[in-house]
Design a protein around this motif. Structure first.
Motif, PDB file in Angstrom:
ATOM      1  N   TYR A  23     -14.957  -1.305  24.567  1.00 11.39           N
ATOM      2  CA  TYR A  23     -14.757   0.038  25.105  1.00 11.39           C
ATOM      3  C   TYR A  23     -15.539   1.054  24.278  1.00 11.39           C
ATOM      4  CZ  TYR A  23     -10.690  -2.272  27.207  1.00 11.39           C
ATOM      5  OH  TYR A  23      -9.867  -3.140  27.884  1.00 11.39           O
ATOM      6  N   VAL A  24     -15.985   2.103  24.946  1.00 13.16           N
ATOM      7  CA  VAL A  24     -16.590   3.249  24.271  1.00 13.16           C
ATOM      8  C   VAL A  24     -15.709   4.460  24.520  1.00 13.16           C
ATOM      9  CG1 VAL A  24     -18.521   4.885  24.301  1.00 13.16           C
ATOM     10  CG2 VAL A  24     -18.969   2.427  24.339  1.00 13.16           C
ATOM     11  N   VAL A  25     -15.389   5.197  23.454  1.00 16.52           N
ATOM     12  CA  VAL A  25     -14.660   6.457  23.589  1.00 16.52           C
ATOM     13  C   VAL A  25     -15.558   7.576  23.075  1.00 16.52           C
ATOM     14  CG1 VAL A  25     -12.309   5.550  23.496  1.00 16.52           C
ATOM     15  CG2 VAL A  25     -13.518   6.004  21.369  1.00 16.52           C
ATOM     16  N   HIS A  26     -15.414   8.781  23.661  1.00 20.68           N
ATOM     17  CA  HIS A  26     -16.260   9.904  23.234  1.00 20.68           C
ATOM     18  C   HIS A  26     -15.646  11.228  23.676  1.00 20.68           C
ATOM     19  CE1 HIS A  26     -18.067  10.771  27.285  1.00 20.68           C
ATOM     20  NE2 HIS A  26     -17.802   9.487  27.481  1.00 20.68           N
TER      21      HIS A  26
ATOM     22  N   VAL B  88     -12.159  17.043  26.230  1.00 27.38           N
ATOM     23  CA  VAL B  88     -11.356  15.858  26.543  1.00 27.38           C
ATOM     24  C   VAL B  88     -11.945  14.645  25.821  1.00 27.38           C
ATOM     25  CG1 VAL B  88     -10.766  16.791  28.816  1.00 27.38           C
ATOM     26  CG2 VAL B  88     -12.692  15.181  28.598  1.00 27.38           C
ATOM     27  N   ILE B  89     -11.137  13.592  25.732  1.00 29.37           N
ATOM     28  CA  ILE B  89     -11.612  12.302  25.243  1.00 29.37           C
ATOM     29  C   ILE B  89     -11.652  11.337  26.423  1.00 29.37           C
ATOM     30  CG2 ILE B  89     -11.201  10.363  23.689  1.00 29.37           C
ATOM     31  CD1 ILE B  89     -11.961  12.976  22.268  1.00 29.37           C
ATOM     32  N   LYS B  90     -12.810  10.700  26.588  1.00 29.80           N
ATOM     33  CA  LYS B  90     -13.006   9.739  27.677  1.00 29.80           C
ATOM     34  C   LYS B  90     -13.160   8.329  27.117  1.00 29.80           C
ATOM     35  CE  LYS B  90     -15.160  12.231  31.543  1.00 29.80           C
ATOM     36  NZ  LYS B  90     -16.417  12.387  32.307  1.00 29.80           N
TER      37      LYS B  90
ATOM     38  N   LYS C  25     -12.431   7.129  32.163  1.00 31.48           N
ATOM     39  CA  LYS C  25     -11.112   7.732  32.351  1.00 31.48           C
ATOM     40  C   LYS C  25     -10.836   8.707  31.211  1.00 31.48           C
ATOM     41  CE  LYS C  25      -6.182   6.604  32.726  1.00 31.48           C
ATOM     42  NZ  LYS C  25      -5.163   5.530  32.565  1.00 31.48           N
ATOM     43  N   ILE C  26     -10.270   9.852  31.538  1.00 32.33           N
ATOM     44  CA  ILE C  26      -9.845  10.800  30.512  1.00 32.33           C
ATOM     45  C   ILE C  26      -8.526  10.311  29.930  1.00 32.33           C
ATOM     46  CG2 ILE C  26      -9.029  13.155  30.071  1.00 32.33           C
ATOM     47  CD1 ILE C  26     -10.994  14.111  32.229  1.00 32.33           C
ATOM     48  N   ILE C  27      -8.500  10.116  28.596  1.00 31.34           N
ATOM     49  CA  ILE C  27      -7.276   9.606  27.974  1.00 31.34           C
ATOM     50  C   ILE C  27      -6.579  10.656  27.089  1.00 31.34           C
ATOM     51  CG2 ILE C  27      -7.829   7.151  28.087  1.00 31.34           C
ATOM     52  CD1 ILE C  27      -8.963   7.307  25.272  1.00 31.34           C
TER      53      ILE C  27
ATOM     54  N   PRO D 158      -5.420   0.222  26.053  1.00 35.48           N
ATOM     55  CA  PRO D 158      -6.561   0.993  25.547  1.00 35.48           C
ATOM     56  C   PRO D 158      -6.961   2.154  26.458  1.00 35.48           C
ATOM     57  CG  PRO D 158      -7.282  -1.154  26.344  1.00 35.48           C
ATOM     58  CD  PRO D 158      -5.780  -1.191  26.297  1.00 35.48           C
ATOM     59  N   LYS D 159      -6.555   2.098  27.726  1.00 38.23           N
ATOM     60  CA  LYS D 159      -6.894   3.173  28.652  1.00 38.23           C
ATOM     61  C   LYS D 159      -5.711   4.113  28.884  1.00 38.23           C
ATOM     62  CE  LYS D 159     -10.264   2.297  31.551  1.00 38.23           C
ATOM     63  NZ  LYS D 159     -11.101   1.789  32.677  1.00 38.23           N
TER      64      LYS D 159
END
Length: 575
Positions: free
Chosen positions: A192-195, A211-213, A230-232, A281-282
């Motif tokens: 997964y990539v988060v940013h 936001v964090i995606k 997805k926005i988490i 994780p999502k």
């Protein structure tokens, strides 16, 4: 047909002649530029906090990386730790360090060191690349470095290697926006990539709302999987309080649960680190009731030995199986200005409960820590990066130039050569105020109280020539202390540039018979520039001047002050 061939031959011959003449002229022009030879450089840091807090045998200093080494991220493979930081328009991009114990670090240079693949030649000093993530994937025994590049249309990129000691592959462009990406590898093999990103169009509620995606990542194609984003986290810990700049996300897994740690509050006085947890994780991610888990924003502004702006962190399990967190912070000078930039600090982390908490991260930061069990402090020795107060001496006699010497917007190798007399700089026809690669070999300012002294062998040929020392926060805020000509006379001068407007602070006619010794000294906000014609007796030029323009408070941006060995054939500083 014959006429056409004759014309073609004549034109081709003319073009070849013209091209050869032009190239020859360019080479002669380059050769005619007066080179500057620098030698015997001594940087000496002497901050009061280290003099008043000597180390015991089981202690080490934090920050572990002093000077402009912000936005740290860390990973581990076995006993090997690798840490990366932001570099902006400095070259090479993304400095990387190696350690076995989190105390002693070896500088491995920069990951993005191929100018044909990463070229910040036309970017402001605070652009380039920033906020990298680095993660080791045990499933395919590969290291991944992911970062946002604000140059050359790259955007978010990722590079890979099996061994960080042996270099990295070419950048792979990723198809998503936003900044501050990091990559996470789950124990089931999924990635997964988060940013950080902007809210969906039309849903921005206030300035600084971010936001964090999260995206699923395909290891086979090295691409995020379309449609999986997805926005988490929306806004931050509590959207009703209008939190700003949720960013720098890192995803972890511990005891079957997922943890998302982020910076919140902007990278200034309100900076902090917050954390969320989830069974997936999502998401959905629930914030800890103890947020923030790291910040310095609650304490008096006039506290002594102040360290501030703590945040933008990453977590790792140490060699003693205890958790540690690295993060950025600042140590302002006596005028509460930030000249050394954002530095890399470290603290132990207590993760005995549901959420991790930085130990002593919610009280004023102290300069010393207990070392992890079994570690021996070798900083500044045996090739390890120094910290605390130290002296760095450079004679440019080593075959391999120290990685602490860097270029700006381009490789240092494009303008330097090592000779028996010292380091020779062939000047570019570029001024320090231009947004172009400059012929300047830079060293980060790492202390609020320091001296930097260099010998220069240089005789300018015209008023377009100048060589000396530059103290630079960015292209619009800097000091130039150098040697130039006016008519038949040689001058040494000090130029101050603020908001792009330059003025000569002082100048003096000199006669150069031998090498000249140049020096800049700072005690907090007070800077002094001096020269010694005989190499020993220094004479001040311009009195005491303010280091205000070398601070991010005045100049803005994200970098710390740099000290450079500078030569140019496009000088505009005239006595």
């Amino acid at each position: 047909m014959i006429k056409k061939n004759i014309v073609f031959i004549i034109v081709t011959a003319f073009l070849c002649f013209y091209k050869g003449t032009a190239q020859g002229g360019a080479q002669k022009k380059m050769q005619s530029r007066k080179t500057a030879v620098f030698s015997n450089v001594i940087y000496n840091g002497d901050d009061r906090i280290y003099n008043e807090n000597p180390l015991k045998s089981d202690e080490f200093y934090t920050p572990v990386l002093q000077g402009c080494y912000p936005d740290p991220a860390i990973t581990r493979k076995g006993d090997d730790y690798y840490m990366v930081c932001s570099s902006f328009a400095m070259f090479p991009g993304v400095p990387i360090f190696h350690s076995k114990d989190l105390v002693n670090w070896t500088d491995l240079g920069g990951i993005l060191n191929n100018v044909s693949e990463f070229n910040p030649h036309d970017t402001g000093i605070s652009a380039g690349v920033y906020a990298p993530g680095i993660t080791y994937n045990p499933h395919n025994d590969t290291f991944y470095m992911i970062v946002t590049a604000f140059s050359g249309g790259l955007g978010n990129i990722i590079v890979k290697t099996k061994d960080p000691m042996k270099g990295w592959g070419s950048p792979i462009k990723l198809d998503f926006g936003g900044i501050d990406p990091s990559i996470f590898f789950d124990d089931n093999g999924k990635s997964y990539v988060v940013h950080n990103d902007a809210p969906d169009k039309g849903k921005e509620l206030y300035e600084g709302h971010r936001v964090i995606k999260i995206w699923e990542y395909d290891l086979n194609t090295d691409k995020v999987i379309p449609g999986t984003d997805k926005i988490i986290v929306d806004g931050g810990v509590d959207l009703s309080k209008k939190p700003i700049w949720i960013e720098a996300p890192h995803l972890y897994k511990k005891d079957g649960k997922y943890y998302l740690m982020c910076a919140e509050g902007g990278t200034g006085d309100n900076h902090s680190e917050v954390i969320f947890s989830s069974d997936n994780p999502k998401g959905p991610f629930k914030p800890s009731s103890n947020n923030p888990i790291l910040t310095q924003r609650y304490f008096p502004k006039d506290r002594t030995n102040k360290a501030d702006w703590a945040g933008h962190a990453d977590l790792i399990q140490g060699p003693d199986n205890k958790y540690y967190g690295i993060f950025l912070g600042i140590r302002p000078n006596n005028q509460n200005r930030v000249n050394t930039g954002r530095e890399t600090f470290i603290l132990p982390v207590d993760w005995s409960g549901d959420f991790p908490v930085f130990e002593n991260g919610l009280i004023p930061l102290q300069p010393k820590l207990k070392m992890p069990a079994g570690a021996t402090n070798k900083t500044g020795k045996d090739g390890f990066f120094p910290n605390g107060n130290f002296t760095f001496t450079e004679n440019f006699t080593s075959k391999k130039l120290d990685y602490r010497w860097i270029g700006l917007r381009g490789p240092r190798e494009n303008f330097i050569s090592q000779t028996k007399k010292g380091l020779e700089i062939t000047p570019f026809e570029v001024n320090i105020k231009e947004v172009k690669p400059t012929s300047t070999l830079f060293y980060r300012q790492q202390h609020n109280t320091f001296s930097f002294t260099a010998t220069v062998d240089y005789k300018p040929q015209s008023e377009r020539d100048l060589a000396g020392i530059v103290c630079l926060q960015n292209e619009r805020f800097n000091y130039v202390f150098g040697i130039t000509k006016k008519g038949d006379d040689t001058f040494i001068l000090l130029q101050r540039t603020e908001k792009g407007q330059s003025k000569i602070i002082a100048g003096s006619k000199i006669k150069i018979t031998n090498s000249l010794r140049l020096q800049v000294k700072a005690t907090g906000d007070s800077y002094e520039f001096s020269y010694a014609a005989n190499g020993i007796d220094f004479e001040n030029l311009g009195g005491v001047v303010s280091g205000d323009i070398l601070s991010t408070n005045i100049a803005g941006g994200f970098t710390g002050a740099l000290i450079g060995l500078y030569a140019t054939s496009a000088n505009d500083a005239h006595p």
